[in-house]
Every structure is written in structure tokens, then in C-alpha cells.
Design an enzyme around this catalytic site. Structure first.
Site, PDB file in Angstrom:
ATOM      1  CG  HIS A 116       5.739   2.990   1.879  1.00  0.00           C
ATOM      2  ND1 HIS A 116       4.374   3.153   1.816  1.00  0.00           N
ATOM      3  CD2 HIS A 116       5.975   2.262   2.994  1.00  0.00           C
ATOM      4  CE1 HIS A 116       3.804   2.547   2.841  1.00  0.00           C
ATOM      5  NE2 HIS A 116       4.748   2.006   3.581  1.00  0.00           N
ATOM      6  N   GLY A 167      10.975   4.203   8.147  1.00  0.00           N
ATOM      7  CA  GLY A 167      10.450   5.555   8.322  1.00  0.00           C
ATOM      8  C   GLY A 167      10.438   5.994   9.776  1.00  0.00           C
ATOM      9  CB  ALA A 173      -0.977  -0.015   1.172  1.00  0.00           C
TER      10      ALA A 173
END
Ligand code: PAF
Length: 288
Positions: free
Chosen positions: A46, A155, A41
Site C-alpha cells: 500500500h 495494486g 491494514a
């Protein structure tokens, strides 16, 4: 099975043996390898990690695996968005290989090992999702050992996760450099997340204010406000926006996630929040 080189414009390995064969060829050619673990997703957050990885390595692998062991039975494993084709399109020209194993490939019959990281896993998310970080640590250690990359990018949005992974890699002597990538935000400052798709338009509007309250609370504390006073006021403001529940709004040591018993910041610190609006649980964090 061998590597699928025809379904998408970049190759996909679904078996660990195929992943390793591809990496062995790169290693033979003396190339530096980066891994960006994801659950798919993919959004701009990302992609910024993939681009960061690209600046540090010759070949970039993106793993896409919705890891069942990091979801509790009542959580959103089944509803979690699965968008492999769109993910592959987004990665075209940015990554070199997708690793998308099945659950059976990652957790074959008889699988019995759990990696659990004490201390840093325990507060905050650990209080509300007690089995989550063992699931994350187990799958990340597997992904790192399967690919043995030079670097791996995660992240900063999942700040506590990043600290858990740094601790695990140091403790287990896994020879990889862990690189944190800055949080990517929407125009109103909402931290990008695959779960933002669950928000209704009204919830989305309120969600955009979460980062504002986080920043203002951090600023108050940096100017000398007592931590529990400022976070109590911040949590009240989050509830007043229409959030159903604030799991936590806390200021912690940026790497150990220990609290500041004096009520004042005495080391590099991070403010972290988790709050639920409708069926969506949002997390965010920033430096103090
Ligand atoms: O941050 C995530 O998307 C996941 O927790 C990770 C690191 C890919 C492990 O499943």
C-alpha cells in the site's frame, strides 16, 4: 462532524461532505489530487502506491474502508484486520488526508445501486467470488465520485480488479487516470497482502513457493509449452507444497482476461493463481 485534525499526525475525514470541502480548497489552489483506495491494514505494498501517487500529484488521499459489499457471507469480513491507528502512523509524512467513512456513511438506509462490469469480472475470481467485483466496482465508483481525483492508484497484485476498474472508468466516462502499482514482495517473493497475517509459520513457508511455481510455469509457456499442460503441472506442484486447493492457475489476455483457446499465447498475457492453504486464500499474478 468536521475533519479530525488531532487524533493522528494527518487529518481524517469521516463524512463525504468534509472530504469534499477539503478537496474543494485544494482545487481552488490549483493542486493535483490523487486517491489511493484501501481497506486498511496497510503494508509496504500500500505504501508503495501512496509513494507512487505522491510522484504524480500534489495531494494524496488514502481511503480506508473495509467494504462489506465485496465480501460474501461466508468470507472474512469480521476477521479482516482493522488497524486504523497503525495505518495513520504509517501514512504520516506520506499522505495528506485519510478518508475513513463508516458503513452507514457509504451505504445509508435505502441504498439500492450496484455497479456491475460484465466480461472482465466473470472468469477467475468471478467464478469463485461471484458477488465480489460488483461490490468492488460499486465502492470504487462511489470513492471516485466522492473525491473526483485526477489519478487513482491500485495494486497490480489484484490484477483482475485493476482491469475491472479500468473497464468501469472507461465505460462510465469517469474523468480519472487509473495507475497500476507493481506488486511488492517479501524476501522469498511472497506477494504482500493484508491476509498474509492469517498464515501459520508452516503455511507461510509453503506460501513463499507459490511465486516460484508461478514464475517457472510462465517461463515454460513463454518458451512454447502448451498452456493447459503447463498450468496442470503447476497446479499439481502447488498442491504438493501443502495447499489444500488450487481455485485456478490460468494464463489469460492481460487486459480482457479472455482465455487463449489455441493453448498458445497470442497477445500480451498474464498468469494468475488463487490457492487456499489452511484458512487463507492467496492470489498472485505475473506477466508471461
Ligand atoms: O483492493 C482493495 O483493497 C479493495 O478491493 C478496494 C479497491 C479498496 C475496494 O474496496
Amino acid at each position: 462532524m468536521t475533519i479530525d485534525r488531532t487524533s493522528y499526525s494527518l487529518p481524517v475525514a469521516r463524512m463525504v461532505a468534509d472530504l469534499r470541502a477539503e478537496i474543494a480548497a485544494w482545487r481552488k489552489a490549483g493542486l493535483k489530487i490523487a486517491l489511493v483506495p484501501t481497506m486498511g491494514a496497510l503494508h509496504e505494498g500500500h505504501l508503495s502506491l501512496v509513494d507512487l501517487a505522491r510522484t504524480k500529484a500534489d495531494r494524496v488521499i488514502v481511503s480506508i474502508f473495509v467494504n462489506p459489499t465485496q465480501f460474501a457471507p461466508h468470507e472474512d469480513l469480521d476477521a479482516y484486520p482493522r488497524t486504523e491507528k497503525a495505518d495513520a502512523e504509517r501514512l504520516a509524512g506520506r499522505a495528506d488526508l485519510i478518508f475513513a467513512p463508516s458503513a452507514a456513511e457509504m451505504y445509508p438506509t435505502g441504498f439500492s445501486t450496484k455497479v456491475s462490469v460484465a466480461g472482465v469480472s466473470e472468469p477467475l475470481e468471478g467464478q469463485f467470488r461471484p458477488t465480489h467485483f460488483a461490490g468492488v466496482a460499486t465502492v470504487v465508483s462511489k470513492l471516485l465520485l466522492q473525491s473526483l481525483p485526477d489519478i487513482a492508484c491500485f495494486g497490480e497484485k489484484d490484477w483482475q480488479q485493476l482491469q475491472v476498474i479500468r473497464r468501469m472508468v472507461a465505460d462510465l466516462d469517469i474523468p480519472v487516470e487509473i495507475v497500476g502499482g507493481a506488486i511488492m514482495r517479501e524476501a522469498d517473493g511472497l506477494a504482500m497482502s493484508s491476509r498474509n497475517v492469517y498464515l501459520s509459520s508452516e503455511e507461510r513457508k509453503a506460501a513463499g513457493q507459490l511465486n516460484v511455481i508461478l514464475r517457472e510455469t510462465a517461463e515454460k509457456i513463454a518458451k512454447g509449452a502448451i498452456i493447459p499442460d503447463a498450468t496442470r503441472e503447476g497446479a499439481d506442484r502447488i498442491r504438493a507444497l501443502g495447499f489444500d486447493h488450487v481455485d485456478y492457475l490460468e494464463v489469460r489476455d492481460a487486459s480482457s482476461l479472455a482465455s487463449f483457446p489455441s493453448g498458445r499465447v497470442t497477445a500480451p498475457a498474464r498468469i494468475l493463481v488463487a490457492a487456499k492453504i489452511g484458512r487463507t486464500r492467496l492470489i498472485d499474478n505475473m506477466p508471461v
